[in-house]
Motif scaffolding. Structure first.
Motif, PDB file in Angstrom:
ATOM      1  N   ASP A 224     153.483   2.697 154.081  1.00 32.36           N
ATOM      2  CA  ASP A 224     154.533   3.405 154.812  1.00 32.36           C
ATOM      3  C   ASP A 224     154.435   4.917 154.677  1.00 32.36           C
ATOM      4  N   GLU A 225     153.821   5.382 153.603  1.00 28.93           N
ATOM      5  CA  GLU A 225     153.762   6.831 153.372  1.00 28.93           C
ATOM      6  C   GLU A 225     152.781   7.532 154.309  1.00 28.93           C
ATOM      7  N   TYR A 226     151.625   6.874 154.569  1.00 27.25           N
ATOM      8  CA  TYR A 226     150.600   7.480 155.409  1.00 27.25           C
ATOM      9  C   TYR A 226     150.324   6.580 156.599  1.00 27.25           C
ATOM     10  N   GLY A 227     150.604   7.064 157.789  1.00 24.17           N
ATOM     11  CA  GLY A 227     150.350   6.296 158.996  1.00 24.17           C
ATOM     12  C   GLY A 227     148.961   6.555 159.546  1.00 24.17           C
ATOM     13  N   TYR A 228     148.714   6.029 160.718  1.00 20.82           N
ATOM     14  CA  TYR A 228     147.397   6.171 161.341  1.00 20.82           C
ATOM     15  C   TYR A 228     146.959   7.626 161.438  1.00 20.82           C
ATOM     16  N   PHE A 229     147.850   8.501 161.872  1.00 18.17           N
ATOM     17  CA  PHE A 229     147.441   9.882 162.130  1.00 18.17           C
ATOM     18  C   PHE A 229     147.009  10.613 160.871  1.00 18.17           C
ATOM     19  N   ALA A 230     147.496  10.214 159.726  1.00 18.33           N
ATOM     20  CA  ALA A 230     147.022  10.790 158.466  1.00 18.33           C
ATOM     21  C   ALA A 230     145.597  10.317 158.167  1.00 18.33           C
ATOM     22  N   PHE A 231     145.294   9.070 158.539  1.00 23.02           N
ATOM     23  CA  PHE A 231     143.981   8.491 158.282  1.00 23.02           C
ATOM     24  C   PHE A 231     142.961   8.757 159.389  1.00 23.02           C
TER      25      PHE A 231
ATOM     26  N   LYS B 104     148.084  15.582 151.209  1.00 19.84           N
ATOM     27  CA  LYS B 104     148.316  14.628 150.122  1.00 19.84           C
ATOM     28  C   LYS B 104     147.352  13.442 150.148  1.00 19.84           C
ATOM     29  N   LEU B 105     146.712  13.210 151.274  1.00 18.66           N
ATOM     30  CA  LEU B 105     145.809  12.069 151.410  1.00 18.66           C
ATOM     31  C   LEU B 105     144.395  12.514 151.035  1.00 18.66           C
ATOM     32  N   ASP B 106     144.064  12.375 149.755  1.00 20.51           N
ATOM     33  CA  ASP B 106     142.751  12.849 149.314  1.00 20.51           C
ATOM     34  C   ASP B 106     141.665  11.813 149.591  1.00 20.51           C
ATOM     35  N   TRP B 107     140.438  12.243 149.418  1.00 21.82           N
ATOM     36  CA  TRP B 107     139.284  11.430 149.771  1.00 21.82           C
ATOM     37  C   TRP B 107     139.239  10.107 149.023  1.00 21.82           C
ATOM     38  N   SER B 108     139.684  10.090 147.787  1.00 16.32           N
ATOM     39  CA  SER B 108     139.604   8.852 147.008  1.00 16.32           C
ATOM     40  C   SER B 108     140.351   7.701 147.684  1.00 16.32           C
ATOM     41  N   TYR B 109     141.345   8.022 148.480  1.00 15.18           N
ATOM     42  CA  TYR B 109     142.103   7.016 149.227  1.00 15.18           C
ATOM     43  C   TYR B 109     141.607   6.928 150.679  1.00 15.18           C
ATOM     44  N   ALA B 110     141.350   8.081 151.281  1.00 14.26           N
ATOM     45  CA  ALA B 110     140.911   8.124 152.675  1.00 14.26           C
ATOM     46  C   ALA B 110     139.532   7.499 152.866  1.00 14.26           C
ATOM     47  N   CYS B 111     138.720   7.491 151.821  1.00 11.33           N
ATOM     48  CA  CYS B 111     137.369   6.927 151.967  1.00 11.33           C
ATOM     49  C   CYS B 111     137.415   5.433 152.277  1.00 11.33           C
ATOM     50  N   LEU B 112     138.508   4.772 151.965  1.00  9.42           N
ATOM     51  CA  LEU B 112     138.649   3.362 152.334  1.00  9.42           C
ATOM     52  C   LEU B 112     138.642   3.198 153.853  1.00  9.42           C
TER      53      LEU B 112
ATOM     54  N   SER C 254     129.029  11.918 150.453  1.00 10.22           N
ATOM     55  CA  SER C 254     129.368  13.314 150.138  1.00 10.22           C
ATOM     56  C   SER C 254     129.489  14.143 151.418  1.00 10.22           C
ATOM     57  N   LEU C 255     128.654  13.874 152.400  1.00  8.79           N
ATOM     58  CA  LEU C 255     128.739  14.561 153.689  1.00  8.79           C
ATOM     59  C   LEU C 255     130.050  14.215 154.399  1.00  8.79           C
ATOM     60  N   MET C 256     130.421  12.934 154.377  1.00 11.49           N
ATOM     61  CA  MET C 256     131.678  12.511 154.992  1.00 11.49           C
ATOM     62  C   MET C 256     132.867  13.125 154.266  1.00 11.49           C
ATOM     63  N   HIS C 257     132.802  13.173 152.952  1.00 14.70           N
ATOM     64  CA  HIS C 257     133.871  13.769 152.151  1.00 14.70           C
ATOM     65  C   HIS C 257     134.056  15.232 152.541  1.00 14.70           C
ATOM     66  N   GLU C 258     132.972  15.949 152.647  1.00 11.25           N
ATOM     67  CA  GLU C 258     133.025  17.361 153.031  1.00 11.25           C
ATOM     68  C   GLU C 258     133.649  17.537 154.415  1.00 11.25           C
ATOM     69  N   GLU C 259     133.206  16.714 155.367  1.00  9.04           N
ATOM     70  CA  GLU C 259     133.749  16.794 156.729  1.00  9.04           C
ATOM     71  C   GLU C 259     135.220  16.401 156.757  1.00  9.04           C
ATOM     72  N   TYR C 260     135.571  15.385 156.005  1.00  5.98           N
ATOM     73  CA  TYR C 260     136.974  14.968 155.935  1.00  5.98           C
ATOM     74  C   TYR C 260     137.844  16.113 155.415  1.00  5.98           C
ATOM     75  N   ASP C 261     137.403  16.774 154.373  1.00 10.30           N
ATOM     76  CA  ASP C 261     138.185  17.882 153.811  1.00 10.30           C
ATOM     77  C   ASP C 261     138.385  19.011 154.822  1.00 10.30           C
ATOM     78  N   LYS C 262     137.441  19.195 155.733  1.00 13.87           N
ATOM     79  CA  LYS C 262     137.566  20.231 156.769  1.00 13.87           C
ATOM     80  C   LYS C 262     138.546  19.837 157.868  1.00 13.87           C
ATOM     81  N   THR C 263     138.671  18.528 158.108  1.00 10.22           N
ATOM     82  CA  THR C 263     139.424  18.080 159.284  1.00 10.22           C
ATOM     83  C   THR C 263     140.706  17.330 158.963  1.00 10.22           C
TER      84      THR C 263
END
Length: 111
Positions: free
Chosen positions: A45-52, A90-98, A76-85
């Motif tokens: 409930d905290e993070y919806g589609y648009f956060a992911f 609050k949704l860090d890579w450790s969770y978003a990588c799923l 690592s390349l995806m992590h870097e790109e994710y951090d840019k976009t």
């Protein structure tokens, strides 16, 4: 005796990966994940589609841009790109990588 040309052996996984990458449609993938996000085990409930959404995007784009690379090779390349976009600080890579991994797996199987 005439000389015959033989095709060099083709690695099956490379061929499948390239076919999958060419079949991935970013617009369709965005729509797919928008409707499927709530069904994923990491959705809450905290993070919806648009956060992911940026994580999904880097996952399927990695397949398009690097069809013969593994998730581990690209993480690592995806992590870097994710951090840019990313749109949610609050949704860090450790969770978003799923989500990135789920999109990467799906994109690898298209085609």
């Amino acid at each position: 005796m005439p000389m015959t040309l033989q095709r060099p052996p083709v690695r099956t996984s490379t061929t499948r990966a390239a076919v999958a990458a060419s079949a991935v449609n970013p617009t369709f993938e965005d729509r797919y994940w928008q409707y499927q996000h709530d069904k994923q085990p990491y959705a809450d409930d905290e993070y919806g589609y648009f956060a992911f959404a940026p994580a999904y995007r880097v996952g399927y784009m990695a397949v398009i841009l690097h069809p013969n690379s593994s998730f581990d090779q690209l993480e690592s390349l995806m992590h870097e790109e994710y951090d840019k976009t990313r749109v949610c600080d609050k949704l860090d890579w450790s969770y978003a990588c799923l989500a990135a991994h789920a999109a990467w797996v799906r994109a690898r199987t298209i085609g």
